[in-house]
Design a protein around this motif. Structure first.
Motif, PDB file in Angstrom:
ATOM      1  N   GLU A 194      34.596 -37.784  30.243  1.00 51.25           N
ATOM      2  CA  GLU A 194      35.247 -39.158  30.978  1.00 51.25           C
ATOM      3  C   GLU A 194      34.408 -40.517  30.301  1.00 51.25           C
ATOM      4  O   GLU A 194      34.842 -41.311  30.207  1.00 51.25           O
ATOM      5  CB  GLU A 194      34.827 -38.998  32.315  1.00 51.25           C
ATOM      6  CG  GLU A 194      35.662 -39.781  33.340  1.00 51.25           C
ATOM      7  CD  GLU A 194      35.405 -39.310  34.526  1.00 51.25           C
ATOM      8  OE1 GLU A 194      34.774 -40.027  35.604  1.00 51.25           O
ATOM      9  OE2 GLU A 194      35.652 -38.204  35.191  1.00 51.25           O
ATOM     10  N   GLY A 195      32.986 -40.061  30.085  1.00 53.58           N
ATOM     11  CA  GLY A 195      32.182 -41.156  29.603  1.00 53.58           C
ATOM     12  C   GLY A 195      32.444 -41.433  28.211  1.00 53.58           C
ATOM     13  O   GLY A 195      32.518 -42.728  27.979  1.00 53.58           O
ATOM     14  N   LEU A 196      32.863 -40.601  27.488  1.00 59.20           N
ATOM     15  CA  LEU A 196      33.339 -40.731  26.052  1.00 59.20           C
ATOM     16  C   LEU A 196      34.416 -41.755  25.939  1.00 59.20           C
ATOM     17  O   LEU A 196      34.684 -42.666  25.107  1.00 59.20           O
ATOM     18  CB  LEU A 196      33.736 -39.581  25.075  1.00 59.20           C
ATOM     19  CG  LEU A 196      32.482 -38.759  24.675  1.00 59.20           C
ATOM     20  CD1 LEU A 196      32.654 -37.491  24.123  1.00 59.20           C
ATOM     21  CD2 LEU A 196      31.760 -39.483  23.780  1.00 59.20           C
ATOM     22  N   GLU A 197      35.677 -41.310  26.867  1.00 58.71           N
ATOM     23  CA  GLU A 197      36.793 -42.040  26.891  1.00 58.71           C
ATOM     24  C   GLU A 197      36.498 -43.360  27.339  1.00 58.71           C
ATOM     25  O   GLU A 197      37.301 -44.306  27.004  1.00 58.71           O
ATOM     26  CB  GLU A 197      37.882 -41.146  27.565  1.00 58.71           C
ATOM     27  CG  GLU A 197      38.351 -39.977  26.975  1.00 58.71           C
ATOM     28  CD  GLU A 197      39.316 -39.017  27.912  1.00 58.71           C
ATOM     29  OE1 GLU A 197      39.487 -39.383  28.682  1.00 58.71           O
ATOM     30  OE2 GLU A 197      39.868 -38.212  26.985  1.00 58.71           O
ATOM     31  N   ALA A 198      35.982 -43.631  28.452  1.00 60.40           N
ATOM     32  CA  ALA A 198      35.399 -45.076  28.577  1.00 60.40           C
ATOM     33  C   ALA A 198      34.794 -45.786  27.526  1.00 60.40           C
ATOM     34  O   ALA A 198      35.333 -46.969  27.774  1.00 60.40           O
ATOM     35  CB  ALA A 198      34.604 -44.948  30.045  1.00 60.40           C
ATOM     36  N   ALA A 199      34.071 -45.250  26.864  1.00 57.15           N
ATOM     37  CA  ALA A 199      33.059 -45.879  25.903  1.00 57.15           C
ATOM     38  C   ALA A 199      34.367 -46.136  24.772  1.00 57.15           C
ATOM     39  O   ALA A 199      34.284 -47.290  24.241  1.00 57.15           O
ATOM     40  CB  ALA A 199      32.220 -45.024  25.285  1.00 57.15           C
ATOM     41  N   ALA A 227      27.928 -41.989  26.620  1.00 60.79           N
ATOM     42  CA  ALA A 227      28.236 -40.949  27.498  1.00 60.79           C
ATOM     43  C   ALA A 227      27.153 -40.153  27.953  1.00 60.79           C
ATOM     44  O   ALA A 227      27.094 -39.546  29.054  1.00 60.79           O
ATOM     45  CB  ALA A 227      29.320 -40.001  27.092  1.00 60.79           C
ATOM     46  N   THR A 228      25.803 -40.242  27.260  1.00 52.81           N
ATOM     47  CA  THR A 228      24.800 -39.701  27.683  1.00 52.81           C
ATOM     48  C   THR A 228      24.143 -39.861  29.016  1.00 52.81           C
ATOM     49  O   THR A 228      23.613 -38.860  29.741  1.00 52.81           O
ATOM     50  CB  THR A 228      23.566 -39.866  26.666  1.00 52.81           C
ATOM     51  OG1 THR A 228      24.240 -39.515  25.302  1.00 52.81           O
ATOM     52  CG2 THR A 228      22.448 -38.963  26.730  1.00 52.81           C
ATOM     53  N   VAL A 229      24.356 -40.902  29.636  1.00 54.36           N
ATOM     54  CA  VAL A 229      23.516 -41.254  30.641  1.00 54.36           C
ATOM     55  C   VAL A 229      24.061 -40.577  31.795  1.00 54.36           C
ATOM     56  O   VAL A 229      23.408 -39.956  32.620  1.00 54.36           O
ATOM     57  CB  VAL A 229      23.742 -43.151  31.111  1.00 54.36           C
ATOM     58  CG1 VAL A 229      23.261 -43.333  32.436  1.00 54.36           C
ATOM     59  CG2 VAL A 229      22.581 -43.744  30.140  1.00 54.36           C
ATOM     60  N   PRO A 230      25.445 -40.556  32.088  1.00 57.19           N
ATOM     61  CA  PRO A 230      25.766 -39.747  33.285  1.00 57.19           C
ATOM     62  C   PRO A 230      25.528 -38.154  32.916  1.00 57.19           C
ATOM     63  O   PRO A 230      25.211 -37.412  33.739  1.00 57.19           O
ATOM     64  CB  PRO A 230      27.238 -39.946  33.283  1.00 57.19           C
ATOM     65  CG  PRO A 230      27.644 -40.705  32.223  1.00 57.19           C
ATOM     66  CD  PRO A 230      26.546 -41.313  31.508  1.00 57.19           C
ATOM     67  N   LEU A 231      25.586 -37.834  31.613  1.00 61.04           N
ATOM     68  CA  LEU A 231      25.227 -36.420  31.117  1.00 61.04           C
ATOM     69  C   LEU A 231      23.949 -36.153  31.665  1.00 61.04           C
ATOM     70  O   LEU A 231      23.428 -34.973  32.046  1.00 61.04           O
ATOM     71  CB  LEU A 231      25.569 -36.325  29.848  1.00 61.04           C
ATOM     72  CG  LEU A 231      25.653 -34.844  29.331  1.00 61.04           C
ATOM     73  CD1 LEU A 231      26.745 -34.027  29.846  1.00 61.04           C
ATOM     74  CD2 LEU A 231      25.263 -34.840  28.049  1.00 61.04           C
TER      75      LEU A 231
END
Lengths: 306, 661
Positions: A194-199, A227-231
């Motif tokens: 999800e984070g990657l796709e947002a980025a 995407a690392t922050v939520p991860l």
């Protein structure tokens, strides 16, 4: 910077004090006689002996005095003695923490590796996404005890590749770590994708592509970091809960560890040990959230100022 | 770098140019169609143009016109859902349509550079500026890792960034908007491309910074690069463009030398666009076209033609200046950009065109002498609706001001712990029935002043009086009863509405606060408010997300009018809108003010807009009032150097300076 550190340390102390106080209150509020729990269900003792024990442990003193004594002992690192094993709780925890830490860190490392692989390869690609989402959903939904038993049946009993029980050596770590890692990997992969796709939907991803970067290079060099922050948030939380003891998996694989110790202490009403585990979890969470926060600032320089 | 396979195409192009070196870029019959599910959106239709070295072509159009999709096509980044066809699409004689992903990667960044708008989100916010600029060099193997740093410093110096060594180590959010945009341009030209595509490169920048960025692009052009400029703003491109192509509904509707298109437009759409530029029109004249006014300013196809998605990226908020002009222009998702109006065979502009007849609605006009129109206007003459005469609103000095701001100051604490002064000793008055324009660049403190007038920020020093009573420094209980008399309209209505509520509920809530009870009564009042802002009652059932930007802003105005306020505070109300929609909203505000006798505090960074709506103007810089005065006088004869500088930086259409100034 120093002010920030002081503020952090103060809030960490406050959390620990709160946990210690709650643990103490819980111990006092639990119905039943502490002395009876201390002596165990099998023994019966005269009132005189009980009174002697009360005096020895200080149970007859005012509650405030007991509380302050308790805090004083905590500061010195003295968590009291286990009722059941008549040994210092601190020593018990220290013994059990290492196998648990091995298991937790191995599981988290494996989970993160699997999640990054699954998410980076499939983010924003329709076909791969469907397959990956399916396995992640399955992994998240599997009950860990069932997965553990399944793995044991196949790899230990039938193929004999790994030992059935025990906590010694790397080979004994593999199956429990995989059992713990699979559901976590599923969860992490979904958050990461999800984070990657947002980025990837951000203009800077277009800019990067317009410089001649390949799809994969954009993911690895640019969007993965976003995407690392939520991860990191989720991973920190999960690591904390695993270090507090993975009761089911430790039980299924017959491993020593904090989980097994907790289970034993709870079923025997061995309150000093239970309190020790609670305090250990609090310390672990405080440390991990400090690490995660420091990591945020490294990953995202915009967060440094806050 | 080009596969040998397209040598046949190359030779074909060579032959057609009869011995001359091929044009830098030739686009012939380009069409781009997006397929999403069963729906097909024709974002670009049969578009042709060419570009030579050292030349600048501007493609101008509103959001959804297909201009950004055209730009993305030239770097092969239209996405997997796009279907691209062209009779010819050649760059330096090489056929771009046959390129595979590997071939495109060799072109992108190396031969064609792309500059997007708003470097805060178009540069990777997590990487240093230096790393971003070095990336094309390293990707194309033009420099070794150790050498890259030195090259980056040279590039930053080239684009006019002072102290390059320090800037290269910083992150985009640590640079000002102008420096950031220069850094973005440096990264686009790092590998020395022959063609630079700049997609809204100055949107969201202050006018003085805009001028500097255009100077920089002009220098690239002088060095022999081709520049393809994409913009929604005709006045802005006049600075740089040699030729202009106007797009509407995926078509190029008019195409020609910049001076010709800008001074004697022949397509009705180009004429309407030029008429909508506030600085080009006398005050008191409507900006929007007659057809838009007759239908209440909101014909379904005009307002709807702008894409509904205008959201900026999720990361845009961090550190973005709230006073900046906002994310106008190309929507990041190209698929959103192509809501083509004329799906049937007719002219896409027919629904908005005052000259449209049955021929227009049934047959797509073909191009003749650069114009695709059945009824091309005669060049040029006075535009038909410019006859209205400005009615000066004279406010007698004796009238007690509604709002009095006396020497207010406000300091804020930065995240790094230092204090900065946002507003410093500002005084102003707002009389009943007048419009006071507050103009300034981002960071000038104009929004903080607006928030003090709204009673949302307490001044550290000074006082605000409302209707003769103390308005600042009083308890919220005292203020609350009078709050309804001051209402606000903001730049982005979408973020100030609950997206799950219908328009009926949004307006109903505001109406209920004024004492109207009962569903039917509230509904009737809400419908009346909508009518006042030129929206049909059917809008009641819709949700903010389904409305276009212009319609949303109308709903926001209706909501502000619900309690029949005395004062309307408008903070950049039209900054996020396309120029023709902006014109309709400005016309609406001016009409409402005249009809209702509202006092209006109008905050904007846009001098043209300020000039058009204001009676008096306050110019702000760095938290202080630089100059204040009656609008015509101040624009004609600015006393302060800063005001002069601001006015000089305003993009002006050729031949209209005398009207503006």
């Amino acid at each position: 910077m120093i002010a920030v550190l002081i503020r952090r340390a103060a809030s960490a102390l406050a959390v620990l004090l709160g946990a210690a106080t709650l643990a103490f209150a819980a111990l006092e509020l639990i119905p039943g006689d502490k002395v009876a729990a201390l002596l165990g269900p099998a023994t019966s003792a005269s009132e005189q002996v009980k009174a002697q024990i009360r005096a020895e442990y200080g149970f007859d003193r005012p509650i405030v005095v007991q509380y302050l004594h308790y805090l004083g002992r905590l500061v010195r690192g003295d968590l009291g003695d286990s009722y059941q094993l008549s040994r210092p709780v601190a020593g018990l925890l220290a013994e059990q923490l290492w196998p648990t830490a091995q298991l937790a860190l191995a599981a988290i490392a494996l989970a993160v590796a699997l999640a990054v692989l699954s998410a980076v390869v499939t983010a924003g690609r329709r076909a791969g996404r469907a397959v990956a989402t399916a396995w992640e959903l399955a992994a998240v939904s599997l009950p860990s005890f069932w997965l553990g038993i399944l793995l044991l049946t196949v790899f230990s009993f039938q193929l004999g590749m790994f030992p059935v029980v025990g906590g010694e050596g790397i080979s004994a770590l593999v199956l429990p770590a995989v059992t713990l890692a699979l559901p976590i990997a599923g969860m992490l992969a979904q958050v990461l994708r999800e984070g990657l796709e947002a980025a990837l939907a951000q203009p800077f991803a277009v800019t990067a592509r317009a410089r001649g970067l390949s799809h994969t290079a954009v993911r690895v060099r640019h969007t993965l970091r976003h995407a690392t922050v939520p991860l990191a948030t989720l991973t920190g939380w999960l690591t904390g809960s695993l270090l507090g003891g993975a009761v089911l998996v430790e039980t299924v694989f017959g491993r020593p560890g904090v989980g097994a110790l907790t289970l034993q202490a709870v079923s025997n009403k061995d309150m000093p040990v239970v309190i020790g585990v609670v305090l250990l979890s609090a310390v672990v969470f405080v440390v991990i959230s400090a690490v995660v926060d420091a990591l945020y600032a490294v990953v995202d320089p915009r967060l440094k100022a806050g | 770098m080009t596969p040998a396979a397209d040598s046949s195409v190359k030779s074909e192009v060579r032959r057609s140019t009869a011995g001359h070196p091929p044009d830098l870029l030739v686009v012939d019959g380009l069409s781009v169609t997006f397929r999403t599910g069963r729906e097909e959106v024709r974002a670009v239709r049969n578009v042709s143009f060419s570009l030579e070295r050292g030349e600048c072509l501007a493609i101008v159009g509103e959001s959804g016109s297909g201009k950004s999709v055209t730009a993305r096509t030239l770097v092969g980044l239209t996405g997997a859902k796009a279907h691209v066809t062209a009779r010819a699409l050649t760059f330096e004689g090489h056929d771009l349509t046959t390129l595979d992903e590997r071939g495109w990667r060799a072109v992108r960044g190396r031969r064609i550079g792309l500059v997007l708008q708003d470097a805060l989100v178009s540069l990777d916010p997590l990487r240093t500026v230096g790393a971003e600029i070095a990336e094309p060099l390293l990707t194309h193997g033009l420099t070794r890792r150790g050498e890259a740093a030195r090259r980056v410093l040279g590039l930053l110096g080239d684009v006019g960034v002072p102290d390059p060594a320090r800037r290269a180590r910083q992150h985009p959010h640590q640079l000002s908007g102008g420096l950031r945009q220069r850094a973005l341009i440096a990264s686009a030209i790092a590998a020395g491309p022959d063609l630079v595509i700049a997609d809204e490169p100055t949107t969201a920048l202050d006018v003085t910074v805009q001028a500097q960025i255009f100077d920089l692009l002009g220098r690239l052009k002088d060095r022999g690069a081709g520049v393809l400029l994409i913009s929604h703003d005709l006045a802005v491109v006049a600075r740089l463009a040699d030729r202009v192509a106007v797009m509407y509904g995926g078509l190029i509707v008019e195409h020609g030398p910049a001076r010709e298109v800008l001074t004697s437009p022949r397509h009705p759409y180009t004429q309407a666009l030029l008429a909508a530029v506030p600085s080009a029109r006398p005050r008191g004249t409507p900006l929007s076209t007659p057809v838009a006014r007759v239908t209440g300013g909101a014909p379904p196809s005009s307002d709807d033609a702008e894409g509904t998605s205008r959201s900026r990226g999720a990361f845009a908020g961090a550190g973005a200046s709230p006073a900046s002009a906002g994310g106008e222009g190309a929507s990041p998702d190209p698929a959103v950009g192509g809501r083509v109006v004329g799906v049937h065979g007719g002219c896409p502009y027919a629904a908005r065109c005052p000259l449209a007849d049955d021929t227009c609605r049934d047959h797509l006009p073909s191009e003749r002498q650069g114009v695709s129109c059945h009824h091309p206007g005669l060049p040029p003459g006075a535009p038909a609706q410019a006859t209205a005469v400005a009615v000066p609103r004279v406010v007698p000095d004796a009238v007690v001001p509604l709002i009095e701001v006396h020497g207010v100051g406000k300091r804020f604490r930065s995240p790094d712990g230092t204090w900065h002064t946002a507003v410093d000793g500002v005084s102003l008055h707002l009389h009943p029935g007048e419009t006071l324009g507050v103009v300034g660049e981002s960071g000038s403190g104009k929004t903080t002043v607006a928030r003090m007038v709204l009673g949302l920020v307490e001044p550290d020093q000074g006082t605000v009086l409302f209707d003769g009573h103390l308005w600042s420094g009083v308890r919220e209980r005292v203020r609350r009863t009078r709050r309804t008399r001051i209402q606000a309209v903001y730049q982005d209505p979408l973020s100030s509405f609950d997206p799950r509520h219908t328009v009926e509920r949004l307006l109903g809530d505001a109406v209920a606060r004024t004492g109207t009870r009962g569903r039917a009564a509230k509904r009737a009042r809400a419908a009346a408010l909508l009518d006042q802002v030129g929206l049909p009652a059917a809008t009641l059932a819709r949700r903010p997300r389904d409305l276009s930007g212009g319609q949303r802003q109308r709903v926001a105005i209706a909501r502000a009018l619900a309690p029949a306020p005395d004062v309307l505070v408008c903070d950049e109300p039209v900054s996020a809108l396309d120029v023709s929609i902006q014109a309709q909203i400005l016309d609406l505000l001016v009409a409402l003010q005249r009809d209702l006798g509202l006092a209006m505090l109008f905050i904007s960074h846009d001098l043209g807009v300020i000039h058009h709506v204001s009676d008096r103007v306050v110019v702000m810089k760095d938290g202080k009032v630089v100059e204040t005065g009656e609008v015509e006088k101040l624009f004609r004869d600015p006393a302060q150097p800063y005001t002069k500088e601001l006015l000089a930086a305003v993009p002006v259409l050729p031949g209209v300076r005398e009207v503006a100034g």
